[in-house]
Scaffold this motif. Sequence first.
Motif: not given
Length: 541
Positions: A301, A310, A316-317, A320-322, A326
């Motif tokens: 990415k 993606r 992956q979900d 990408e959560q709040d 990373s």
Amino acid sequence: MANIVWKRSLLCAFFSNAKIQSVISKRNIYIKEYFTNLICLSHQKMYQTIILGSILLISLYISKRIRETKLNMPPLARYKIPIIGHTYSYIFNSEEFIKQCKKEYGDIFSIYVWGRVRTIVGKEYVQEILSKDDTFSFFVAFRKRFPGDVLLKNLGAISPIKLLKEHVFPKLNFYSERMQKSLHSATQKYIDIDIGDHDEPKVFNNMYYLMARIISTPIANIFIGEEGSKDDEIITTFAEFTRDLSIFLIIPPFLDFIYPGLQHYVNRIVIKSGLYNPAIKHQIILIKHIKKQACKRLQEKEKYGDSWKRPDDFLQDIMEQDGFDSNNVDYSSLADRICSLLFAAIHTTAGGCANAFMDLASRPQYMQELYEEQLEVHKEADDDGILPFEALNKMKKLDSFIRESLRLTGHIVALEHAVLKDHTFLNGLQVPKDRLVYVYVDDVNQDESLQGPNPKSFEPFRHVDANALASKIGKNYMPFGGGKHACPGRYFAINEIKFFMHNVILKYNFRTASGKVEERRRVGPLALPSSGAIIIEKRVK
């Protein structure tokens, strides 16, 4: 003169040594007395603790019984053996025992099993349990039996059902193609290769074991990506995770004869102390794979920016959560989230698929009719053999067959619920808080007014014209529970079973090796897929 001095020195040394020995001897006596007194005191304190603890338990028991006697409790079936109660009959003759109890005591009655009074509820009052989620809870009852919070200690307060509802179930249409491709490849890997190009049929044993691996392949694809679905180590973990952890549900709770809940308490101690935790080996495998995938995705990415493709999967979900960091990825938490989903997704789907496969193999007279339907439906497939999502709705006979297979799964009582507060049923009988109640599902499945004529017989097409899909819950059908807490994954599970059955009906002929109807295996009041052998051969076109 020197001789005298030597003798005097020797004499002094002797008496000095004697004094030392005397001092040591007295010290040893003091030490012995000290530890003897200490041990006696410890024993006294231990006995005091045991006595006080026993008094406390007896007091709690008496106070509970006094409170219960004020309620209009369901009748407790008579039993002859103290402590053991009805346990033997419940485990070894469940069907006849529960049927006789209902005949003698009515629709709601209690039995004494594994050191605890449990209430069985018949068909007339089942909906009270399934609809009143503020009074009856399946999840509370499950947590009292299964130490999931210590097996998956990094999961925290995250609900697996909530994760599935948010990230998987809304995408059933989107995942349809991937599910079919994965099922095709898994079928080829676990069935086609074994059959090969030989004309001779192949015998397969333990269909549940085979189904668990086939079903795990598309689920691995959707949860952690295509690469994971092709990894044998990952598929083994997906297929065996639930089976390995189910030991805590399968082992009889003998310690509950001493005090209700003691077995669960001891199980938690065993896990927390590190003596035994079957989840660890699966967590290690998942952490290794997730770490590899997460690092690869984060690097790609950053490298490709907006042109990065993606991955569309659950992993992956989550990434990408709040709150996802990373730079400090909690791989243990990610692994436990996946594990929690496995426990909810694999076993029931693999079991349902194994049962449907065995039920058709046991009744080859229905094969041709189902084959003709699948041929017609398959006309909508593309060049790769992939059906549109809407084609599922045209598998009416197959759907009816699967529903009948699920209806006659074989459980006598199931859907254990904990009572959250005192409850009065419509007939006036009451159950106290903390009581465990069970649905008498066989009473529902064998009732002619609910199921139609011949409810005990397997009639695969009885649901075709009844507007009753295999995923549709109701008063007469509860393999997925009921009410607002009915299994939300039933649509996913039924779709996967239908795609698989569609594929194998078109490709193979199969029958039981015994030439007879293979019945479910009975484990107390519950039923498991048959372990009988199936003969599979490629269909001649």
